[in-house]
Design a protein around this motif. Structure first.
Motif, PDB file in Angstrom:
ATOM      1  N   CYS A  36      17.687  -3.130  -4.973  1.00 37.17           N
ATOM      2  CA  CYS A  36      16.699  -2.869  -4.007  1.00 37.17           C
ATOM      3  C   CYS A  36      16.948  -1.937  -3.049  1.00 37.17           C
ATOM      4  N   SER A  37      18.253  -2.035  -2.413  1.00 34.00           N
ATOM      5  CA  SER A  37      18.687  -0.817  -1.583  1.00 34.00           C
ATOM      6  C   SER A  37      18.542   0.409  -1.961  1.00 34.00           C
ATOM      7  N   LEU A  38      18.841   0.512  -3.440  1.00 35.63           N
ATOM      8  CA  LEU A  38      18.686   1.977  -3.890  1.00 35.63           C
ATOM      9  C   LEU A  38      17.259   2.377  -4.045  1.00 35.63           C
ATOM     10  N   LEU A  39      16.480   1.284  -3.905  1.00 33.56           N
ATOM     11  CA  LEU A  39      14.854   1.739  -4.184  1.00 33.56           C
ATOM     12  C   LEU A  39      14.290   1.800  -3.011  1.00 33.56           C
ATOM     13  N   GLY A  40      15.160   1.565  -1.663  1.00 33.48           N
ATOM     14  CA  GLY A  40      14.449   1.855  -0.336  1.00 33.48           C
ATOM     15  C   GLY A  40      14.105   0.431  -0.005  1.00 33.48           C
ATOM     16  N   ASN A  41      14.662  -0.736  -0.400  1.00 33.41           N
ATOM     17  CA  ASN A  41      14.209  -1.979   0.032  1.00 33.41           C
ATOM     18  C   ASN A  41      12.626  -1.925   0.192  1.00 33.41           C
ATOM     19  N   PRO A  42      11.980  -1.901  -1.088  1.00 34.89           N
ATOM     20  CA  PRO A  42      10.656  -2.237  -1.047  1.00 34.89           C
ATOM     21  C   PRO A  42       9.991  -3.684  -0.661  1.00 34.89           C
ATOM     22  N   GLN A  43      11.051  -4.529  -0.814  1.00 38.14           N
ATOM     23  CA  GLN A  43      10.508  -5.779  -0.198  1.00 38.14           C
ATOM     24  C   GLN A  43      10.281  -6.140   1.081  1.00 38.14           C
ATOM     25  N   GLU A  44      10.673  -5.135   1.875  1.00 33.78           N
ATOM     26  CA  GLU A  44      10.653  -5.295   3.444  1.00 33.78           C
ATOM     27  C   GLU A  44       9.397  -4.480   3.871  1.00 33.78           C
ATOM     28  N   THR A  45       8.557  -3.894   2.934  1.00 33.50           N
ATOM     29  CA  THR A  45       7.472  -3.117   3.537  1.00 33.50           C
ATOM     30  C   THR A  45       6.222  -4.011   3.286  1.00 33.50           C
ATOM     31  N   TYR A  46       6.097  -5.097   3.010  1.00 39.69           N
ATOM     32  CA  TYR A  46       4.870  -5.930   2.971  1.00 39.69           C
ATOM     33  C   TYR A  46       5.292  -7.396   3.034  1.00 39.69           C
ATOM     34  N   PRO A  47       4.244  -8.418   3.643  1.00 34.76           N
ATOM     35  CA  PRO A  47       4.583  -9.837   4.242  1.00 34.76           C
ATOM     36  C   PRO A  47       4.785 -10.540   2.454  1.00 34.76           C
ATOM     37  N   THR A  48       5.367 -11.641   2.692  1.00 38.23           N
ATOM     38  CA  THR A  48       5.485 -12.366   1.365  1.00 38.23           C
ATOM     39  C   THR A  48       5.222 -13.769   1.542  1.00 38.23           C
ATOM     40  N   THR A 106      11.953   2.038 -15.313  1.00 40.34           N
ATOM     41  CA  THR A 106      13.275   1.893 -16.311  1.00 40.34           C
ATOM     42  C   THR A 106      13.955   3.233 -16.328  1.00 40.34           C
ATOM     43  N   ASP A 107      13.234   4.140 -16.717  1.00 35.35           N
ATOM     44  CA  ASP A 107      13.784   5.620 -16.823  1.00 35.35           C
ATOM     45  C   ASP A 107      14.444   6.109 -15.458  1.00 35.35           C
ATOM     46  N   ASP A 108      13.854   5.872 -14.545  1.00 41.31           N
ATOM     47  CA  ASP A 108      14.421   6.223 -13.213  1.00 41.31           C
ATOM     48  C   ASP A 108      15.826   5.389 -12.920  1.00 41.31           C
ATOM     49  N   GLN A 109      15.540   4.133 -13.124  1.00 38.47           N
ATOM     50  CA  GLN A 109      16.827   3.245 -12.708  1.00 38.47           C
ATOM     51  C   GLN A 109      17.790   3.073 -14.037  1.00 38.47           C
ATOM     52  N   LYS A 110      17.675   3.908 -15.000  1.00 42.45           N
ATOM     53  CA  LYS A 110      18.493   3.595 -16.038  1.00 42.45           C
ATOM     54  C   LYS A 110      20.118   3.590 -15.852  1.00 42.45           C
ATOM     55  N   SER A 111      20.453   4.810 -15.170  1.00 43.95           N
ATOM     56  CA  SER A 111      21.822   5.040 -14.593  1.00 43.95           C
ATOM     57  C   SER A 111      22.327   3.920 -13.799  1.00 43.95           C
ATOM     58  N   PHE A 129       9.084  -5.908  -6.785  1.00 44.52           N
ATOM     59  CA  PHE A 129       9.314  -5.417  -5.716  1.00 44.52           C
ATOM     60  C   PHE A 129       8.699  -4.032  -5.300  1.00 44.52           C
ATOM     61  N   SER A 130       9.399  -3.312  -6.141  1.00 47.55           N
ATOM     62  CA  SER A 130       8.802  -1.817  -6.190  1.00 47.55           C
ATOM     63  C   SER A 130       7.417  -1.489  -6.505  1.00 47.55           C
ATOM     64  N   TYR A 131       7.052  -2.177  -7.560  1.00 46.30           N
ATOM     65  CA  TYR A 131       5.593  -2.096  -7.651  1.00 46.30           C
ATOM     66  C   TYR A 131       4.564  -2.423  -6.799  1.00 46.30           C
ATOM     67  N   PHE A 132       4.924  -3.763  -6.088  1.00 45.21           N
ATOM     68  CA  PHE A 132       4.124  -4.049  -5.037  1.00 45.21           C
ATOM     69  C   PHE A 132       3.970  -3.079  -3.864  1.00 45.21           C
ATOM     70  N   GLU A 133       5.223  -2.266  -3.525  1.00 51.74           N
ATOM     71  CA  GLU A 133       5.167  -1.400  -2.649  1.00 51.74           C
ATOM     72  C   GLU A 133       4.175  -0.206  -3.076  1.00 51.74           C
TER      73      GLU A 133
END
Length: 433
Positions: A36-48, A106-111, A129-133
Motif C-alpha cells: 500500500c505504501s508503494l501505491l501511495g497509501n490509498p486506504q488513507e484517502t477515504y473513511p472506513t 496486476t500489470d502495474d504491480q507485477k514486479s 484499497f486502490s480501486y476505492f481511491e
C-alpha cells in the motif's frame, strides 16, 4: 494479459488460503503495508468501517454498505471469499470491480508482487484499497478476512470498528480458547475509535474486549445489552422486527423489514443499528427512511448471496454459508422450524477443520446427501460419509453438490425441505445460486 490470464496468474503465483489452507496463511501487516505504501497509501484517502467477527461479519458489512449507499454515499465494499466470481470481493455501490482495473493493477504491480511474494489475500486487499481511491468513494466498508490483529485489512483507522461475535473457528491460527480468539478479533480496535460488539456472549470474551478498548481509550458498546430485537415473524418474504431501547423501553425502529431472513440476523442487526448511530453522531447523514429502505433490500443493493437463501419451492431448498458449530446450530434450528416434511441435507466440508462438533448438530432422522466442494481443501464425500456414520447420519455419496441436490429434489415430496451447506465453497458450487 487478458482478464482470465490475470486471474490465472494471481491464483498460480500467489498462495490462496481457500485452496491450500495453512500454507497460504501469512499473518502480519508488513507486506500489506509495503504494497500500500508503494501505491501511495490509498486506504488513507477515504473513511472506513472495519468489521470483524466469527459469524455474521459478511452480512453486517453488506447491511452497513446498503445503509450508506441508500443514504446517498458512494460506498466501497470489500469482503471475502467470493462465491462465483473474484470480482465480488471488491464492489462500489454494489457493482463489482472492473475486469480492466484488475488487469491494469496486476500489470502495474507485477514486479512488486514478484519481489515481495505476498499472499493472494494481501494483493486483493491492496487492490481493493486502490480501486476505492480510483472510484473516489465517500466511505468503504472493510470486512476482516480472518482474526483481526494480524489480518491484512488491519492497516486502516476506521470511523467505527464492529465485532459481530466470537466463537470456535480457525483455532489452529487464532487460538485454542475463546479468550485467545477474542484477543485476535480485538486487534482491530484502534486508539480513540468507537467499538460496537454486536452481542454480549460471556464474561471471558467481554473482559478481553473491554480491556483492549480501555487500553486504546476507545468507547465500547455491547449492542445486545443496549437494544432488544423483537422478531415479529415473516411477511411477504421479509422478516419484520422492532428494535427496542432496553433502558427506556422505547421502540427505536418499528416494523423494520429485513430481506435477510436468517434468524441469526437479529443479532447482526443490533450491531448494525448501533454502528449506524455512531456514524450519525459523527455527522454522517443516515436518515431513518433510507435505513428502512436499505435493510429491506440488502440483496438487491449489494449483491449478497448465500445467507439463508431460498433457491426454490415445492420442495423448499435453502442454502447458507454457515461453516462452524455456532453458525450451523442456528441454521439447522431454523430449517427444522420451516420444514413440515422430511428434512434432507446436502452437505460438504473442507478437510482441515474438525467437523465432529458440526456433525453432532445434525438430526439422525434426516436424509443425507454427502458431497465435496470443488476446492483443493475439500474433504472427500466418501470420507465425510464414513465420519457421519459415527454420529448416526446415513446417506448417499455424490461427486458434487449439484448432483447431490438433483437427487435430493427427485427424492422429495413438495412438503419436504432441503438444506444445502456445511461450507462456503459448497454453496459457491451451486448452479442455482
Amino acid at each position: 494479459m487478458t482478464y482470465q490470464e490475470t486471474i490465472g496468474y494471481l491464483y498460480s503465483r500467489l498462495p490462496v488460503f481457500q485452496n491450500i489452507g495453512a500454507r497460504a496463511f501469512k499473518p502480519g501487516l508488513h507486506t500489506t503495508r509495503e504494497l500500500c505504501s508503494l501505491l501511495g497509501n490509498p486506504q488513507e484517502t477515504y473513511p472506513t468501517v472495519h468489521v470483524a467477527g466469527t459469524n455474521g461479519k459478511g452480512s453486517t458489512s453488506h447491511m452497513l454498505a446498503a445503509i450508506l449507499q441508500e443514504s446517498g454515499y458512494r460506498v466501497g465494499l470489500y469482503t471475502s471469499p467470493h462465491l462465483k466470481d473474484f470480482r465480488e470481493r471488491i464492489r462500489v455501490n454494489g457493482t463489482c470491480v472492473d475486469e480492466e482495473f484488475i488487469v491494469s493493477f496486476t500489470d502495474d504491480q507485477k514486479s512488486n508482487i514478484e519481489r515481495l511474494s505476498p499472499s493472494f489475500f494481501e494483493v486483493t486487499v491492496a487492490m481493493a484499497f486502490s480501486y476505492f481511491e480510483k472510484c473516489k468513494v465517500d466511505i468503504a466498508v472493510i470486512e476482516v478476512g480472518m482474526g483481526g490483529r494480524l489480518d491484512s485489512t488491519n492497516i486502516i483507522t476506521p470511523e467505527v470498528s464492529v465485532i459481530t461475535n466470537i466463537s470456535w473457528d480457525h483455532t489452529q491460527y487464532l487460538g485454542d480458547t475463546l479468550g485467545k480468539i477474542a484477543s485476535e478479533k480485538a486487534g482491530i480496535i484502534k486508539d480513540g475509535v468507537p467499538v460496537v460488539v454486536s452481542e454480549y456472549q460471556n464474561k471471558e470474551i467481554a473482559d478481553v474486549l473491554r480491556d483492549t478498548a480501555e487500553s486504546c481509550a476507545a468507547s465500547l458498546v455491547f449492542a445486545s445489552q443496549e437494544l432488544e430485537i423483537r422478531n415479529l415473524g415473516l411477511s411477504a418474504g421479509k422478516m419484520i422486527i422492532d428494535i427496542v431501547d432496553r433502558k427506556t423501553g422505547d421502540i427505536v425502529a418499528k416494523k423494520l423489514r429485513l430481506d435477510l431472513t436468517g434468524t441469526y440476523q437479529v443479532r447482526n442487526v443490533a450491531g448494525v443499528w448501533a454502528a449506524r448511530e455512531i456514524l450519525v453522531a459523527k455527522g454522517w447523514k443516515l436518515d431513518e427512511q433510507s435505513t428502512y429502505r436499505a435493510l429491506a433490500s440488502v440483496v438487491a443493493i449489494t449483491g449478497l448471496k448465500g445467507r439463508w437463501q431460498r433457491l426454490r419451492s415445492n420442495p423448499d431448498v435453502f442454502c447458507d454459508t454457515a461453516h462452524n458449530t455456532a453458525g450451523l446450530s442456528e441454521t439447522i434450528r431454523q430449517f427444522a422450524s420451516v420444514c413440515s416434511g422430511i428434512q434432507r441435507f446436502v452437505i460438504g466440508f473442507v478437510a482441515d477443520k474438525d467437523i465432529s462438533g458440526m456433525l453432532a448438530l445434525f438430526p439422525k432422522e434426516a436424509r443425507y446427501y454427502f458431497c465435496a466442494p470443488s476446492n483443493l481443501r475439500a474433504l472427500s464425500a466418501e470420507e465425510l460419509a464414513t465420519e457421519a456414520v459415527k454420529f448416526g447420519l446415513y446417506g448417499k455419496v455424490f461427486e458434487n453438490v449439484n448432483e447431490a441436490l438433483k437427487e435430493a429434489i427427485l427424492d422429495s415430496t413438495p412438503e419436504d425441505g432441503i438444506y444445502v451447506g456445511g461450507s462456503t465453497f459448497v454453496v459457491a458450487d451451486l448452479e442455482e445460486l
